[in-house]
Design a protein around this motif. Sequence first.
Motif, PDB file in Angstrom:
ATOM      1  N   VAL A 122       0.779  -1.142  -0.054  1.00  0.00           N
ATOM      2  CA  VAL A 122      -0.043  -0.036  -0.202  1.00  0.00           C
ATOM      3  C   VAL A 122       0.803   1.270  -0.078  1.00  0.00           C
ATOM      4  CG1 VAL A 122      -1.771   1.402   1.124  1.00  0.00           C
ATOM      5  CG2 VAL A 122      -1.683  -1.205   1.306  1.00  0.00           C
ATOM      6  N   GLY A 123       0.622   2.214  -1.167  1.00  0.00           N
ATOM      7  CA  GLY A 123       1.300   3.423  -1.127  1.00  0.00           C
ATOM      8  C   GLY A 123       0.903   4.384  -0.397  1.00  0.00           C
ATOM      9  N   THR A 124       1.626   5.256   0.420  1.00  0.00           N
ATOM     10  CA  THR A 124       0.960   6.434   1.195  1.00  0.00           C
ATOM     11  C   THR A 124       1.946   7.459   1.372  1.00  0.00           C
ATOM     12  OG1 THR A 124      -0.354   7.058   2.977  1.00  0.00           O
ATOM     13  CG2 THR A 124       1.423   5.581   3.505  1.00  0.00           C
ATOM     14  N   GLU A 125       1.664   8.580   1.679  1.00  0.00           N
ATOM     15  CA  GLU A 125       2.682   9.732   2.069  1.00  0.00           C
ATOM     16  C   GLU A 125       2.408  10.159   3.535  1.00  0.00           C
ATOM     17  OE1 GLU A 125       4.324  12.907   3.139  1.00  0.00           O
ATOM     18  OE2 GLU A 125       2.497  13.776   2.219  1.00  0.00           O
ATOM     19  N   SER A 126       3.209  10.080   4.532  1.00  0.00           N
ATOM     20  CA  SER A 126       3.117  10.157   6.006  1.00  0.00           C
ATOM     21  C   SER A 126       3.363  11.431   6.475  1.00  0.00           C
ATOM     22  CB  SER A 126       4.006   8.950   6.734  1.00  0.00           C
ATOM     23  OG  SER A 126       5.374   9.582   6.338  1.00  0.00           O
ATOM     24  N   THR A 127       2.844  12.392   5.791  1.00  0.00           N
ATOM     25  CA  THR A 127       2.686  13.917   6.611  1.00  0.00           C
ATOM     26  C   THR A 127       1.591  14.475   6.078  1.00  0.00           C
ATOM     27  OG1 THR A 127       3.593  15.082   4.563  1.00  0.00           O
ATOM     28  CG2 THR A 127       5.087  14.366   6.196  1.00  0.00           C
ATOM     29  N   PHE A 128       0.546  13.680   6.002  1.00  0.00           N
ATOM     30  CA  PHE A 128      -1.128  13.907   5.463  1.00  0.00           C
ATOM     31  C   PHE A 128      -1.853  13.577   6.732  1.00  0.00           C
ATOM     32  CE2 PHE A 128      -4.309  14.219   2.428  1.00  0.00           C
ATOM     33  CZ  PHE A 128      -4.243  15.527   2.046  1.00  0.00           C
ATOM     34  N   ARG A 129      -1.444  14.283   7.848  1.00  0.00           N
ATOM     35  CA  ARG A 129      -2.411  14.201   9.155  1.00  0.00           C
ATOM     36  C   ARG A 129      -3.759  14.540   9.105  1.00  0.00           C
ATOM     37  NH1 ARG A 129      -0.838  14.075  15.065  1.00  0.00           N
ATOM     38  NH2 ARG A 129       1.233  14.155  14.141  1.00  0.00           N
ATOM     39  N   PRO A 130      -4.899  13.834   9.344  1.00  0.00           N
ATOM     40  CA  PRO A 130      -4.734  12.744  10.252  1.00  0.00           C
ATOM     41  C   PRO A 130      -5.160  11.388   9.276  1.00  0.00           C
ATOM     42  CG  PRO A 130      -7.131  13.688  10.084  1.00  0.00           C
ATOM     43  CD  PRO A 130      -6.059  14.460   9.254  1.00  0.00           C
ATOM     44  N   PHE A 131      -4.940  11.497   8.017  1.00  0.00           N
ATOM     45  CA  PHE A 131      -5.066  10.420   6.860  1.00  0.00           C
ATOM     46  C   PHE A 131      -3.868   9.424   7.337  1.00  0.00           C
ATOM     47  CE2 PHE A 131      -7.597  13.819   5.401  1.00  0.00           C
ATOM     48  CZ  PHE A 131      -8.824  13.311   5.399  1.00  0.00           C
ATOM     49  N   GLU A 132      -2.699   9.933   7.286  1.00  0.00           N
ATOM     50  CA  GLU A 132      -1.403   9.259   7.283  1.00  0.00           C
ATOM     51  C   GLU A 132      -0.406   9.785   7.773  1.00  0.00           C
ATOM     52  OE1 GLU A 132      -2.963   8.279   4.362  1.00  0.00           O
ATOM     53  OE2 GLU A 132      -2.891  10.148   3.594  1.00  0.00           O
ATOM     54  N   PHE A 133       0.256   9.488   9.149  1.00  0.00           N
ATOM     55  CA  PHE A 133       1.507  10.399   9.811  1.00  0.00           C
ATOM     56  C   PHE A 133       2.055   9.292  10.639  1.00  0.00           C
ATOM     57  CE2 PHE A 133      -2.319  10.500  12.351  1.00  0.00           C
ATOM     58  CZ  PHE A 133      -2.002  10.476  13.571  1.00  0.00           C
ATOM     59  N   ARG A 134       3.209   9.765  10.879  1.00  0.00           N
ATOM     60  CA  ARG A 134       3.911   8.832  12.138  1.00  0.00           C
ATOM     61  C   ARG A 134       3.768   9.227  13.326  1.00  0.00           C
ATOM     62  NH1 ARG A 134       7.538   5.404   9.704  1.00  0.00           N
ATOM     63  NH2 ARG A 134       7.712   5.402   7.251  1.00  0.00           N
ATOM     64  N   ASN A 135       3.449   8.325  14.280  1.00  0.00           N
ATOM     65  CA  ASN A 135       3.463   8.460  15.754  1.00  0.00           C
ATOM     66  C   ASN A 135       4.558   8.554  16.369  1.00  0.00           C
ATOM     67  OD1 ASN A 135       4.043   5.897  15.662  1.00  0.00           O
ATOM     68  ND2 ASN A 135       1.922   4.955  16.164  1.00  0.00           N
ATOM     69  N   VAL A 136       4.390   8.597  17.633  1.00  0.00           N
ATOM     70  CA  VAL A 136       5.855   8.807  18.517  1.00  0.00           C
ATOM     71  C   VAL A 136       6.500   7.539  18.381  1.00  0.00           C
ATOM     72  CG1 VAL A 136       4.877  10.563  20.241  1.00  0.00           C
ATOM     73  CG2 VAL A 136       4.674   7.758  20.626  1.00  0.00           C
ATOM     74  N   LYS A 137       6.195   6.543  17.865  1.00  0.00           N
ATOM     75  CA  LYS A 137       7.097   5.269  17.790  1.00  0.00           C
ATOM     76  C   LYS A 137       7.386   4.904  16.233  1.00  0.00           C
ATOM     77  CE  LYS A 137       4.350   2.475  21.285  1.00  0.00           C
ATOM     78  NZ  LYS A 137       3.431   1.131  21.423  1.00  0.00           N
ATOM     79  N   ASN A 138       7.214   6.121  15.568  1.00  0.00           N
ATOM     80  CA  ASN A 138       7.552   5.996  14.238  1.00  0.00           C
ATOM     81  C   ASN A 138       6.857   5.083  13.249  1.00  0.00           C
ATOM     82  OD1 ASN A 138       9.206   7.595  12.212  1.00  0.00           O
ATOM     83  ND2 ASN A 138      10.396   5.876  12.099  1.00  0.00           N
ATOM     84  N   GLU A 139       5.555   4.743  13.637  1.00  0.00           N
ATOM     85  CA  GLU A 139       4.681   3.957  12.955  1.00  0.00           C
ATOM     86  C   GLU A 139       3.787   4.896  12.249  1.00  0.00           C
ATOM     87  OE1 GLU A 139       4.049   0.483  16.376  1.00  0.00           O
ATOM     88  OE2 GLU A 139       2.864   2.265  16.472  1.00  0.00           O
ATOM     89  N   VAL A 140       3.605   4.270  10.866  1.00  0.00           N
ATOM     90  CA  VAL A 140       2.555   5.101   9.922  1.00  0.00           C
ATOM     91  C   VAL A 140       1.288   4.616  10.522  1.00  0.00           C
ATOM     92  CG1 VAL A 140       1.708   5.675   7.597  1.00  0.00           C
ATOM     93  CG2 VAL A 140       4.230   5.121   7.978  1.00  0.00           C
ATOM     94  N   VAL A 141       0.383   5.836  10.901  1.00  0.00           N
ATOM     95  CA  VAL A 141      -0.975   5.514  11.197  1.00  0.00           C
ATOM     96  C   VAL A 141      -1.813   6.525  10.850  1.00  0.00           C
ATOM     97  CG1 VAL A 141      -0.209   4.630  13.597  1.00  0.00           C
ATOM     98  CG2 VAL A 141      -0.600   6.962  13.260  1.00  0.00           C
ATOM     99  N   GLY A 142      -3.093   6.265  11.050  1.00  0.00           N
ATOM    100  CA  GLY A 142      -3.894   7.385  10.648  1.00  0.00           C
ATOM    101  C   GLY A 142      -5.457   6.757   9.921  1.00  0.00           C
ATOM    102  N   PHE A 143      -6.328   7.715   9.511  1.00  0.00           N
ATOM    103  CA  PHE A 143      -7.560   7.215   9.024  1.00  0.00           C
ATOM    104  C   PHE A 143      -7.350   6.277   7.752  1.00  0.00           C
ATOM    105  CE2 PHE A 143     -10.946   7.393   5.792  1.00  0.00           C
ATOM    106  CZ  PHE A 143     -12.127   7.703   6.485  1.00  0.00           C
TER     107      PHE A 143
END
Length: 251
Positions: free
Chosen positions: A33-54
């Motif tokens: 699955v391709g994504t871009e992790s600075t698009f909060r809250p859809f996809e972003f990195r949490n404090v554990k550096n995991e990609v999370v979000g809607f």
Amino acid sequence: MKKLVVLLAFIFVFVSAAGAMAESALDKDVIRVGTESTFRPFEFRNVKNEVVGFDIDLINMVAEKLGKKVEIVDAAFDSLIPSLLTKKIDIIAAGMSATEERAKRVSFSHVYYITPSAVVVKAEETGITAEEDLKGKIATVQMGTIQDVYVTQLDLKEVKRFAKTDDAFREVLLGRADFAVVDGTVTKENLKENKDFTGTLKQVFELRIDKGMALALRKDDPQFLEAVNKALDELKESGTLAELEKKWMEE
């Protein structure tokens, strides 16, 4: 001899066709699955550096319905469609708007979310309050987005394009651009949660240029598209999609 050549050619075509048919993402155990992790809250990195979000929750729910596991591929937004077309990834879940131009290259799933776009300026800015105030100014956007298309059509002094939304905001913060145009939900989340932008930037008005976000798939995989749409419909009908929106979008 000619019959043998014809027979071998037939076998080659048959095997090639069978191989092409087997390339569906549905034949895989793991969906990339391709994504871009600075698009909060859809996809972003949490404090554990995991990609999370809607979108990450959504694609995991879709994959679960399909009996698949997910591998997240974090990349620049404008590289996602090329990566999909070259089969480096199987699907895009990145808050991508289902535009007519993109639909010439990829297949879109059913729309799962619609959001306005936001015009963002420095907190002390008072000269930009409406669309007509943008004329002759310097704008920033995330490259390859519908906001990029929008600002390109305006009478501006310059458009600065960035791979990440954070960089588009930061250019305004540093005084090197007059305003940014970014997804409205992403703007709301960043102005609330990102310490660099809270109190230093503000949203001045909204724009309605989005026809809806959808998952993007290759055109040569209609079976995968059908399965993804079925999963999305089930998530919507069960109320799970609404619960997901409440989890990530509400204050």
